[in-house]
Design a protein around this motif. Structure first.
Motif, PDB file in Angstrom:
ATOM      1  N   MET A 154       0.888  -1.100  -0.028  1.00 25.28           N
ATOM      2  CA  MET A 154      -0.037  -0.114   0.053  1.00 25.28           C
ATOM      3  C   MET A 154       0.906   1.121  -0.065  1.00 25.28           C
ATOM      4  O   MET A 154       0.366   2.302  -0.776  1.00 25.28           O
ATOM      5  N   MET A 155       1.962   1.337   0.743  1.00 21.80           N
ATOM      6  CA  MET A 155       2.887   2.528   0.701  1.00 21.80           C
ATOM      7  C   MET A 155       3.564   2.556  -0.441  1.00 21.80           C
ATOM      8  O   MET A 155       3.538   3.726  -1.035  1.00 21.80           O
ATOM      9  N   LYS A 156       4.170   1.620  -1.261  1.00 22.79           N
ATOM     10  CA  LYS A 156       4.563   1.617  -2.706  1.00 22.79           C
ATOM     11  C   LYS A 156       3.656   2.313  -3.740  1.00 22.79           C
ATOM     12  O   LYS A 156       3.979   2.975  -4.255  1.00 22.79           O
ATOM     13  N   ARG A 157       2.207   1.632  -3.557  1.00 24.08           N
ATOM     14  CA  ARG A 157       1.193   2.235  -4.493  1.00 24.08           C
ATOM     15  C   ARG A 157       0.910   3.784  -4.130  1.00 24.08           C
ATOM     16  O   ARG A 157       1.007   4.559  -4.936  1.00 24.08           O
ATOM     17  N   ALA A 158       1.014   4.061  -2.790  1.00 26.04           N
ATOM     18  CA  ALA A 158       0.924   5.465  -2.477  1.00 26.04           C
ATOM     19  C   ALA A 158       1.800   6.347  -2.976  1.00 26.04           C
ATOM     20  O   ALA A 158       1.765   7.522  -3.502  1.00 26.04           O
ATOM     21  N   LEU A 159       3.059   5.965  -2.824  1.00 28.79           N
ATOM     22  CA  LEU A 159       4.134   6.839  -3.195  1.00 28.79           C
ATOM     23  C   LEU A 159       4.306   6.890  -4.691  1.00 28.79           C
ATOM     24  O   LEU A 159       4.633   8.188  -5.369  1.00 28.79           O
ATOM     25  N   THR A 160       3.892   5.864  -5.511  1.00 30.76           N
ATOM     26  CA  THR A 160       3.822   6.173  -6.948  1.00 30.76           C
ATOM     27  C   THR A 160       3.026   6.839  -7.507  1.00 30.76           C
ATOM     28  O   THR A 160       2.859   7.615  -8.395  1.00 30.76           O
ATOM     29  N   ARG A 161       1.731   6.876  -6.840  1.00 33.54           N
ATOM     30  CA  ARG A 161       0.459   7.810  -7.078  1.00 33.54           C
ATOM     31  C   ARG A 161       0.901   9.325  -6.736  1.00 33.54           C
ATOM     32  O   ARG A 161       0.794  10.093  -7.504  1.00 33.54           O
ATOM     33  N   ILE A 162       1.670   9.464  -5.558  1.00 37.96           N
ATOM     34  CA  ILE A 162       2.055  10.740  -5.209  1.00 37.96           C
ATOM     35  C   ILE A 162       2.945  11.318  -6.146  1.00 37.96           C
ATOM     36  O   ILE A 162       2.935  12.468  -6.842  1.00 37.96           O
ATOM     37  N   ALA A 163       4.019  10.482  -6.852  1.00 37.59           N
ATOM     38  CA  ALA A 163       4.981  10.572  -7.746  1.00 37.59           C
ATOM     39  C   ALA A 163       4.239  11.150  -9.153  1.00 37.59           C
ATOM     40  O   ALA A 163       4.510  12.292  -9.668  1.00 37.59           O
ATOM     41  N   HIS A 164       3.121  10.456  -9.601  1.00 33.50           N
ATOM     42  CA  HIS A 164       2.387  10.812 -10.718  1.00 33.50           C
ATOM     43  C   HIS A 164       1.668  12.239 -10.672  1.00 33.50           C
ATOM     44  O   HIS A 164       1.716  13.037 -11.476  1.00 33.50           O
ATOM     45  N   GLU A 165       1.040  12.508  -9.292  1.00 32.82           N
ATOM     46  CA  GLU A 165       0.316  13.773  -9.055  1.00 32.82           C
ATOM     47  C   GLU A 165       1.253  14.867  -9.035  1.00 32.82           C
ATOM     48  O   GLU A 165       0.941  15.766  -9.563  1.00 32.82           O
ATOM     49  N   ILE A 166       2.613  14.756  -8.563  1.00 33.59           N
ATOM     50  CA  ILE A 166       3.566  15.855  -8.640  1.00 33.59           C
ATOM     51  C   ILE A 166       3.844  16.196  -9.935  1.00 33.59           C
ATOM     52  O   ILE A 166       4.108  17.357 -10.320  1.00 33.59           O
ATOM     53  N   ALA A 185      11.473  11.488   0.513  1.00 30.97           N
ATOM     54  CA  ALA A 185      11.542  11.984  -0.539  1.00 30.97           C
ATOM     55  C   ALA A 185      12.670  11.445  -1.570  1.00 30.97           C
ATOM     56  O   ALA A 185      12.396  11.571  -2.754  1.00 30.97           O
ATOM     57  N   ASN A 186      13.582  10.433  -1.053  1.00 32.60           N
ATOM     58  CA  ASN A 186      14.468   9.761  -1.743  1.00 32.60           C
ATOM     59  C   ASN A 186      13.638   8.726  -2.588  1.00 32.60           C
ATOM     60  O   ASN A 186      13.868   8.518  -3.788  1.00 32.60           O
ATOM     61  N   ARG A 187      12.795   8.052  -1.935  1.00 31.15           N
ATOM     62  CA  ARG A 187      11.684   6.911  -2.614  1.00 31.15           C
ATOM     63  C   ARG A 187      11.039   7.922  -3.648  1.00 31.15           C
ATOM     64  O   ARG A 187      10.921   7.287  -4.971  1.00 31.15           O
ATOM     65  N   LEU A 188      10.417   9.022  -3.606  1.00 27.82           N
ATOM     66  CA  LEU A 188       9.774   9.772  -4.451  1.00 27.82           C
ATOM     67  C   LEU A 188      10.648  10.208  -5.636  1.00 27.82           C
ATOM     68  O   LEU A 188      10.424  10.159  -6.686  1.00 27.82           O
ATOM     69  N   LYS A 189      11.891  10.538  -5.374  1.00 27.30           N
ATOM     70  CA  LYS A 189      12.898  10.854  -6.367  1.00 27.30           C
ATOM     71  C   LYS A 189      13.117   9.715  -7.365  1.00 27.30           C
ATOM     72  O   LYS A 189      13.016   9.957  -8.500  1.00 27.30           O
ATOM     73  N   GLU A 190      13.315   8.560  -6.939  1.00 27.60           N
ATOM     74  CA  GLU A 190      13.636   7.497  -7.591  1.00 27.60           C
ATOM     75  C   GLU A 190      12.238   7.174  -8.499  1.00 27.60           C
ATOM     76  O   GLU A 190      12.548   6.741  -9.635  1.00 27.60           O
ATOM     77  N   ARG A 191      11.261   7.392  -8.175  1.00 27.71           N
ATOM     78  CA  ARG A 191       9.833   6.916  -8.879  1.00 27.71           C
ATOM     79  C   ARG A 191       9.859   8.196 -10.137  1.00 27.71           C
ATOM     80  O   ARG A 191       9.405   7.657 -11.194  1.00 27.71           O
ATOM     81  N   ILE A 192       9.833   9.303  -9.746  1.00 24.98           N
ATOM     82  CA  ILE A 192       9.838  10.394 -10.508  1.00 24.98           C
ATOM     83  C   ILE A 192      10.718  10.375 -11.508  1.00 24.98           C
ATOM     84  O   ILE A 192      10.460  10.588 -12.888  1.00 24.98           O
ATOM     85  N   GLU A 193      12.143   9.945 -11.318  1.00 22.94           N
ATOM     86  CA  GLU A 193      13.020   9.873 -12.254  1.00 22.94           C
ATOM     87  C   GLU A 193      12.971   8.638 -13.257  1.00 22.94           C
ATOM     88  O   GLU A 193      13.134   8.799 -14.504  1.00 22.94           O
ATOM     89  N   ALA A 194      12.429   7.500 -12.696  1.00 27.00           N
ATOM     90  CA  ALA A 194      11.970   6.657 -13.468  1.00 27.00           C
ATOM     91  C   ALA A 194      10.727   6.861 -14.602  1.00 27.00           C
ATOM     92  O   ALA A 194      10.786   6.206 -15.745  1.00 27.00           O
ATOM     93  N   ILE A 195       9.862   7.703 -14.127  1.00 22.78           N
ATOM     94  CA  ILE A 195       8.928   7.887 -14.966  1.00 22.78           C
ATOM     95  C   ILE A 195       9.018   9.084 -16.034  1.00 22.78           C
ATOM     96  O   ILE A 195       8.938   8.920 -17.159  1.00 22.78           O
ATOM     97  N   GLU A 196       9.853   9.972 -15.656  1.00 23.63           N
ATOM     98  CA  GLU A 196      10.134  11.103 -16.223  1.00 23.63           C
ATOM     99  C   GLU A 196      11.394  10.933 -17.204  1.00 23.63           C
ATOM    100  O   GLU A 196      11.818  11.704 -18.094  1.00 23.63           O
ATOM    101  N   GLY A 197      12.706  10.279 -16.452  1.00 24.34           N
ATOM    102  CA  GLY A 197      13.702  10.091 -17.122  1.00 24.34           C
ATOM    103  C   GLY A 197      14.634  11.265 -16.926  1.00 24.34           C
ATOM    104  O   GLY A 197      15.699  11.672 -17.538  1.00 24.34           O
ATOM    105  N   VAL A 198      14.299  12.137 -15.810  1.00 19.39           N
ATOM    106  CA  VAL A 198      15.034  13.285 -15.597  1.00 19.39           C
ATOM    107  C   VAL A 198      15.497  13.450 -14.058  1.00 19.39           C
ATOM    108  O   VAL A 198      14.528  12.864 -13.366  1.00 19.39           O
ATOM    109  N   MET A 199      16.298  14.018 -13.890  1.00 16.38           N
ATOM    110  CA  MET A 199      16.930  14.266 -12.486  1.00 16.38           C
ATOM    111  C   MET A 199      16.113  15.162 -11.633  1.00 16.38           C
ATOM    112  O   MET A 199      15.784  16.086 -12.441  1.00 16.38           O
TER     113      MET A 199
END
Length: 180
Positions: free
Chosen positions: A13-25, A48-62
């Motif tokens: 549930m935590m992984k899904r919530a963080l992935t959703r937050i990353a997409h929303e950001i 924050a570090n977990r969100l960074k990893e998800r955002i970078e995987a989705i967007e391909g930017v640092m």
């Protein structure tokens, strides 16, 4: 007196919530250019570090990540430096924040006092265009007019209950529980 513990979020549930937050950001900011993630010590930094990893995987930017220890900015803490000014420990905002969108990340939003202290600290280091807030858990009971822009899970609680967030980086497991 025995305390009752209820699990409200497990690892998946935590992984899904963080992935959703990353997409929303990403969606709210139309990408992550000009964005900086700032985690509040202690657990906010790991989130924050977990969100960074998800955002970078989705967007391909640092995306830069900073950390903030707001202990000395707390309005309920009397200890101050000799000059009368609050002292901030371990501030590394990860990038210059002037003109940036700063996304503050914490584990639990409760009274709003921690977030207010974080905003004070951030403003001492620069002038962002915008400050947004992402939290894993919003438990209500606000004392200040602060709301999260991104919430993993809303968990209405009584003031007698405690929310405990455990993260593998600190506690060897990912788990959110309520203790009555």
């Amino acid at each position: 007196m025995s305390t009752q513990t209820t699990t409200v979020m497990d690892e998946q549930m935590m992984k899904r919530a963080l992935t959703r937050i990353a997409h929303e950001i990403i969606e709210r900011n139309k990408g992550v250019e000009d964005c900086v993630l700032v985690g509040i010590k202690t657990r906010g930094i790991y989130l924050a570090n977990r969100l960074k990893e998800r955002i970078e995987a989705i967007e391909g930017v640092m995306i830069p990540v900073g950390e903030l220890d707001i202990t000395m900015y707390r309005d309920d803490l009397k200890a101050k430096h000799e000059s009368g000014e609050p002292v901030v420990n371990d501030v590394d905002l990860g990038a210059a924040i002037d003109g940036q969108k700063v996304i503050v990340i914490d584990d639990v939003l409760y009274t709003g006092r921690t977030v207010r202290a974080a905003m004070d600290a951030i403003m001492d280091y620069g002038r962002p265009n915008q400050i947004q807030l992402a939290v894993l858990i919003d438990r209500g009971h606000r004392e200040l007019p602060i709301r999260a822009d991104f919430v993993g899970k809303n968990i209405p609680t009584s003031s007698q209950e405690q929310i405990k967030v455990e993260l593998t980086e600190v506690d060897s497991q990912d788990l959110v529980t309520i203790h009555k």
